[in-house]
Structures are given as structure tokens and as C-alpha cells.
Write a protein that holds these residues in place. Structure first.
Motif, short mmCIF file in Angstrom:
data_model
loop_
_atom_site.label_atom_id
_atom_site.label_comp_id
_atom_site.label_asym_id
_atom_site.label_seq_id
_atom_site.Cartn_x
_atom_site.Cartn_y
_atom_site.Cartn_z
N SER A 91 -52.46 -21.65 31.44
CA SER A 91 -53.17 -20.41 31.07
C SER A 91 -52.22 -19.38 30.50
N SER A 92 -51.02 -19.30 31.07
CA SER A 92 -50.03 -18.34 30.59
C SER A 92 -49.64 -18.62 29.14
N THR A 93 -49.44 -19.90 28.83
CA THR A 93 -49.09 -20.28 27.46
C THR A 93 -50.23 -19.96 26.51
N LEU A 94 -51.46 -20.26 26.91
CA LEU A 94 -52.62 -20.00 26.07
C LEU A 94 -52.78 -18.51 25.82
N VAL A 99 -52.65 -13.74 22.36
CA VAL A 99 -52.28 -12.32 22.25
C VAL A 99 -51.25 -12.10 21.14
N MET A 100 -50.25 -13.00 21.04
CA MET A 100 -49.23 -12.82 20.00
C MET A 100 -49.78 -13.09 18.61
N GLN A 101 -50.73 -14.02 18.48
CA GLN A 101 -51.35 -14.22 17.18
C GLN A 101 -52.13 -12.99 16.74
N PRO A 126 -49.68 -24.66 14.11
CA PRO A 126 -50.77 -25.05 15.03
C PRO A 126 -50.56 -26.39 15.72
N ARG A 127 -50.06 -27.38 14.99
CA ARG A 127 -49.87 -28.70 15.60
C ARG A 127 -48.83 -28.67 16.71
N ILE A 128 -47.76 -27.90 16.51
CA ILE A 128 -46.71 -27.81 17.53
C ILE A 128 -47.24 -27.11 18.77
N ALA A 129 -47.99 -26.01 18.56
CA ALA A 129 -48.57 -25.28 19.69
C ALA A 129 -49.57 -26.17 20.44
N LEU A 130 -50.41 -26.86 19.69
CA LEU A 130 -51.40 -27.75 20.31
C LEU A 130 -50.71 -28.88 21.06
N GLY A 131 -49.69 -29.47 20.43
CA GLY A 131 -48.95 -30.56 21.07
C GLY A 131 -48.30 -30.12 22.36
N SER A 132 -47.73 -28.92 22.35
CA SER A 132 -47.06 -28.40 23.54
C SER A 132 -48.04 -28.20 24.69
N ILE A 133 -49.20 -27.62 24.39
CA ILE A 133 -50.19 -27.34 25.44
C ILE A 133 -50.75 -28.63 26.02
N ILE A 134 -51.16 -29.56 25.14
CA ILE A 134 -51.75 -30.82 25.61
C ILE A 134 -50.72 -31.63 26.41
N ALA A 135 -49.50 -31.72 25.89
CA ALA A 135 -48.45 -32.48 26.57
C ALA A 135 -48.15 -31.87 27.93
#
Length: 234
Positions: A91-94, A99-101, A126-135
């Protein structure tokens, strides 16, 4: 040798700070560490360095400390608390990304000097952010599950090392594979993607091998009663 020396110093500081958070704030300190560490690691991963003869992104040590923090929570307080910490980190990452976007879309004043730098750091692909969250969310849940499964077989304090090594080594394979595949597959040559996977996993593995003593320090403080009043809210 500068990066190597500084890398070792960074490793020690990171895990000492994690133990200090536990000593000062108890269970809530480790839960907060997971939330803070997840945000820091996702910022660090943007930076690439040459260390020990390989190119690697930062963030591996911080991610290793997050895994250790959830292992300590799981071992002392149970699987439910560890999973709560995992969801808080997610949740913190999301929240950070959202907020930063939004912050980046404000039109900067003529005298502003931060927009370009903030865009470089927080305007994540977006792909890096999505990959980080899912992983992260899948890898951490796998870690909690494997740790709990191993604990049913090896439950004594002396076998914490087996639980910590076993769960993190296996879950890190899944975590790293998911992140590298989602973030880079199709945009980089397959051999480069494989190299990124191998180097990232090796650094996480090395961090895991050397971080377990800090877990024993944290567990020792709990056994000696230094944490109980903090957990009770005193």
C-alpha cells in the motif's frame, strides 16, 4: 574498491537500523520498516552501479532487510502479522506512486528547480513500477507461506536460520523472475534479461546469507523481554 567498501558499510547500516527500529518501537517498528523500506527500495532500484565486477541496481540490500523483517514478524508474532506488514508495504508503494505522479503534473513555477529531478526519479516507466509492485506482493506472500511451512518442521530458535534462508532463497527467485520479466522482457535482448535476473538474484542471495545474524539479535532482544512493553503500548 570504493563501491565495494561502501556497499558493505551500507549493508551493515541498513540492518543495524532495522534492529534499532525493533528495539525502539517493537512490533510496530518492524511493520513500519517494511513500509518505509519498500518505498526506499523502489527508489533505489532506479540507480545502477558497478560493484564486485558486475552491473547491478541498488535496492537489493533494502529488499533483503524487508524479507528479514517479515521473517522476524512471522517467527515471533505469527503469519497474520507478517501478512499485514506485507500489505502495508504494498500500500505504501502504491500511495507513493499515485501521489508523486499527481505532484509531477502540477505546472512548476518559473523559478522551480525540482521538477526535472523529480521527474527523473518518480516518473517511473509504467512497466517497471508494475513489475515492482506485482513481484513484491507475490514474492512476500510466498516468503511468509514458505517460512510458516518450514516452521512447522523446524520450530526451535536454533533453526531460525533454516526458516529464514529457505523461505527467502525460494521466494527471491519468484520475486526476481517476476520483476525482470514484467519490466524488461521484450524490450531488452533475452540474454541481457537473463543476466539482470542472475545478478539481481545473486546480490539478494548474498544479502540473505549475511543478514540472518541480525534476525537472531532481534529475537534475542525479544526473548530477554526488552520488547514486550513496547508491544503492549507502554
Amino acid at each position: 574498491m570504493y563501491n565495494e567498501i561502501f556497499g558493505v558499510a551500507s549493508f551493515l547500516v541498513t540492518f543495524i537500523l532495522m534492529v534499532v527500529m525493533f528495539r525502539c518501537f517493537g512490533k510496530q517498528g518492524l511493520i513500519a520498516w517494511v513500509a518505509i523500506g519498500t518505498i526506499i527500495a523502489n527508489i533505489q532500484v532506479i540507480k545502477t552501479v558497478h560493484i564486485f565486477g558486475i552491473s547491478a541496481t541498488l535496492g537489493n540490500v533494502m529488499f533483503a532487510s524487508i524479507y528479514l523483517a517479515t521473517d522476524i514478524l512471522n517467527d515471533i508474532y505469527g503469519r497474520k502479522v507478517a501478512k499485514r506488514a506485507v500489505w502495508l508495504g504494498f500500500s505504501s508503494t502504491l500511495v507513493m506512486i499515485i501521489v508523486m505522479q499527481m505532484s509531477l503534473h502540477f505546472i512548476p513555477a518559473p523559478e522551480d528547480m525540482a521538477q526535472k529531478s523529480l521527474s527523473t526519479i518518480f516518473d517511473l516507466v509504467p512497466r517497471i513500477a508494475l513489475g515492482s509492485i506485482i513481484a513484491y506482493i507475490i514474492g512476500q506472500h510466498v516468503d511468509v507461506f514458505i517460512f510458516s511451512a518450514i516452521k512447522k518442521i523446524f520450530s526451535s530458535d536454533k533453526t531460525f536460520i533454516i526458516r529464514a534462508y529457505g523461505s527467502t532463497m525460494l521466494s527471491s527467485i519468484i520475486d526476481t523472475a517476476l520483476f525482470v520479466t514484467i519490466a524488461f522482457a521484450g524490450t531488452l535482448p533475452n540474454m541481457v534479461v537473463l543476466e539482470i535476473f542472475i545478478t539481481t538474484y545473486l546480490l539478494k542471495l548474498i544479502s540473505t546469507i549475511f543478514n540472518v545474524p541480525f534476525g537472531y539479535v532481534a529475537k534475542s532482544m525479544y526473548r530477554k523481554g526488552r520488547i514486550h512493553k513496547l508491544d503492549e503500548g507502554y
